[in-house]
Scaffold this motif. Structure first.
Motif, mmCIF file in Angstrom:
data_model
loop_
_atom_site.group_PDB
_atom_site.id
_atom_site.type_symbol
_atom_site.label_atom_id
_atom_site.label_comp_id
_atom_site.label_asym_id
_atom_site.label_seq_id
_atom_site.Cartn_x
_atom_site.Cartn_y
_atom_site.Cartn_z
ATOM 1 N N MET A 178 58.108 50.925 42.292
ATOM 2 C CA MET A 178 57.029 50.090 42.795
ATOM 3 C C MET A 178 56.868 48.889 41.864
ATOM 4 N N LYS A 179 56.833 47.698 42.458
ATOM 5 C CA LYS A 179 56.671 46.481 41.671
ATOM 6 C C LYS A 179 55.215 46.277 41.286
ATOM 7 N N LYS A 180 55.021 45.805 40.064
ATOM 8 C CA LYS A 180 53.672 45.481 39.613
ATOM 9 C C LYS A 180 53.347 44.065 40.063
ATOM 10 N N LYS A 181 52.163 43.888 40.653
ATOM 11 C CA LYS A 181 51.770 42.551 41.085
ATOM 12 C C LYS A 181 51.427 41.697 39.871
ATOM 13 N N HIS A 182 51.635 40.422 40.032
ATOM 14 C CA HIS A 182 51.320 39.492 38.956
ATOM 15 C C HIS A 182 49.942 38.905 39.192
ATOM 16 N N GLY A 183 49.342 38.441 38.140
ATOM 17 C CA GLY A 183 48.024 37.842 38.243
ATOM 18 C C GLY A 183 46.961 38.754 37.673
ATOM 19 N N PRO A 184 45.770 38.212 37.563
ATOM 20 C CA PRO A 184 44.672 38.972 36.956
ATOM 21 C C PRO A 184 44.249 40.161 37.817
ATOM 22 N N GLU A 185 43.771 41.178 37.150
ATOM 23 C CA GLU A 185 43.222 42.354 37.827
ATOM 24 C C GLU A 185 41.826 41.996 38.360
ATOM 25 N N PRO A 186 41.404 42.617 39.456
ATOM 26 C CA PRO A 186 40.072 42.313 40.005
ATOM 27 C C PRO A 186 38.937 42.495 38.999
ATOM 28 N N VAL A 187 39.010 43.509 38.158
ATOM 29 C CA VAL A 187 37.935 43.725 37.181
ATOM 30 C C VAL A 187 37.901 42.599 36.148
ATOM 31 N N ASP A 188 39.070 42.036 35.809
ATOM 32 C CA ASP A 188 39.104 40.918 34.864
ATOM 33 C C ASP A 188 38.502 39.660 35.490
ATOM 34 N N ILE A 189 38.760 39.463 36.774
ATOM 35 C CA ILE A 189 38.168 38.329 37.489
ATOM 36 C C ILE A 189 36.650 38.499 37.573
ATOM 37 N N HIS A 190 36.210 39.714 37.890
ATOM 38 C CA HIS A 190 34.774 39.990 37.982
ATOM 39 C C HIS A 190 34.092 39.730 36.635
ATOM 40 N N LEU A 191 34.669 40.256 35.584
ATOM 41 C CA LEU A 191 34.126 40.077 34.236
ATOM 42 C C LEU A 191 34.038 38.591 33.901
ATOM 43 N N GLY A 192 35.089 37.846 34.215
ATOM 44 C CA GLY A 192 35.090 36.403 33.965
ATOM 45 C C GLY A 192 34.014 35.674 34.742
ATOM 46 N N GLN A 200 40.345 29.083 25.585
ATOM 47 C CA GLN A 200 40.304 30.546 25.558
ATOM 48 C C GLN A 200 39.142 31.062 26.404
ATOM 49 N N VAL A 201 37.983 30.424 26.299
ATOM 50 C CA VAL A 201 36.834 30.805 27.114
ATOM 51 C C VAL A 201 37.183 30.608 28.586
ATOM 52 N N GLN A 202 37.818 29.503 28.901
ATOM 53 C CA GLN A 202 38.217 29.209 30.278
ATOM 54 C C GLN A 202 39.143 30.307 30.825
ATOM 55 N N LYS A 203 40.086 30.756 30.025
ATOM 56 C CA LYS A 203 40.997 31.820 30.454
ATOM 57 C C LYS A 203 40.262 33.132 30.670
ATOM 58 N N TYR A 204 39.258 33.431 29.841
ATOM 59 C CA TYR A 204 38.431 34.624 30.060
ATOM 60 C C TYR A 204 37.689 34.498 31.393
ATOM 61 N N TYR A 254 38.392 32.859 34.071
ATOM 62 C CA TYR A 254 39.254 32.951 35.247
ATOM 63 C C TYR A 254 40.017 34.267 35.318
ATOM 64 N N GLY A 255 39.801 35.135 34.325
ATOM 65 C CA GLY A 255 40.472 36.423 34.324
ATOM 66 C C GLY A 255 41.924 36.348 33.914
ATOM 67 N N LYS A 256 42.375 35.208 33.436
ATOM 68 C CA LYS A 256 43.771 35.042 33.019
ATOM 69 C C LYS A 256 44.058 35.837 31.752
ATOM 70 N N ASN A 257 43.082 35.863 30.841
ATOM 71 C CA ASN A 257 43.189 36.669 29.620
ATOM 72 C C ASN A 257 42.175 37.792 29.681
ATOM 73 N N ARG A 258 42.597 38.975 29.301
ATOM 74 C CA ARG A 258 41.676 40.107 29.253
ATOM 75 C C ARG A 258 40.786 39.997 28.024
#
Length: 133
Positions: free
Chosen positions: A1-15, A42-46, A48-52
């Motif tokens: 099974m391939k792992k999807k790329h991009g932020p996880e929903p919880v990371d987007i929610h947190l951001g 760095q804040v911007q990446k948080y 948008y959920g780009k960085n955990r």
């Protein structure tokens, strides 16, 4: 099974919750970054959920924004509140939303506030909640 790329929903929610509270507090990304010893990117990446966000960094962010850590997880998929829309986040992230909310709270007359709500609901295409009067 391939792992999807991009932020996880919880990371987007947190951001989104970080962004919402930062804007409610009237802070720019630069202001928050300076409080945390980071760059605004760095804040911007948080946001948008780009960085955990690590647990220790989340505690720092919570302290800087003056909210408890659980605030960031309210409404996360699977929680009791996840079925409800997060109107606070929606209005704080909408262009002009915070200005509208701040101005609205300064209106003293209940009748005028009700008229404004009726006007906005009419413009938006109807009421979401029927009021009992």
């Amino acid at each position: 099974m391939k792992k999807k790329h991009g932020p996880e929903p919880v990371d987007i929610h947190l951001g989104n919750r970080i962004k919402m509270q930062r804007r409610i507090r009237g802070l720019s990304q630069v202001d928050l970054a300076n409080d945390l010893g980071l760059t605004f990117q760095q804040v911007q990446k948080y946001e948008y959920g780009k960085n955990r966000v690590s647990s220790s960094r989340l505690q720092q962010i919570a302290n800087a924004l003056k909210v408890p850590v659980p605030f960031f997880f309210e409404g996360v998929e699977g929680s009791a509140r996840s079925k409800r829309r997060d109107y606070q986040a929606e209005i704080s992230n909408a262009t002009g939303g915070l200005q509208l909310a701040r101005a609205f709270t300064r209106i003293k007359s209940k009748k005028v506030r009700r008229s404004i709500v009726d006007l906005v609901e009419t413009i938006a295409g109807g009421s979401l909640v029927r009021r009992a009067e």
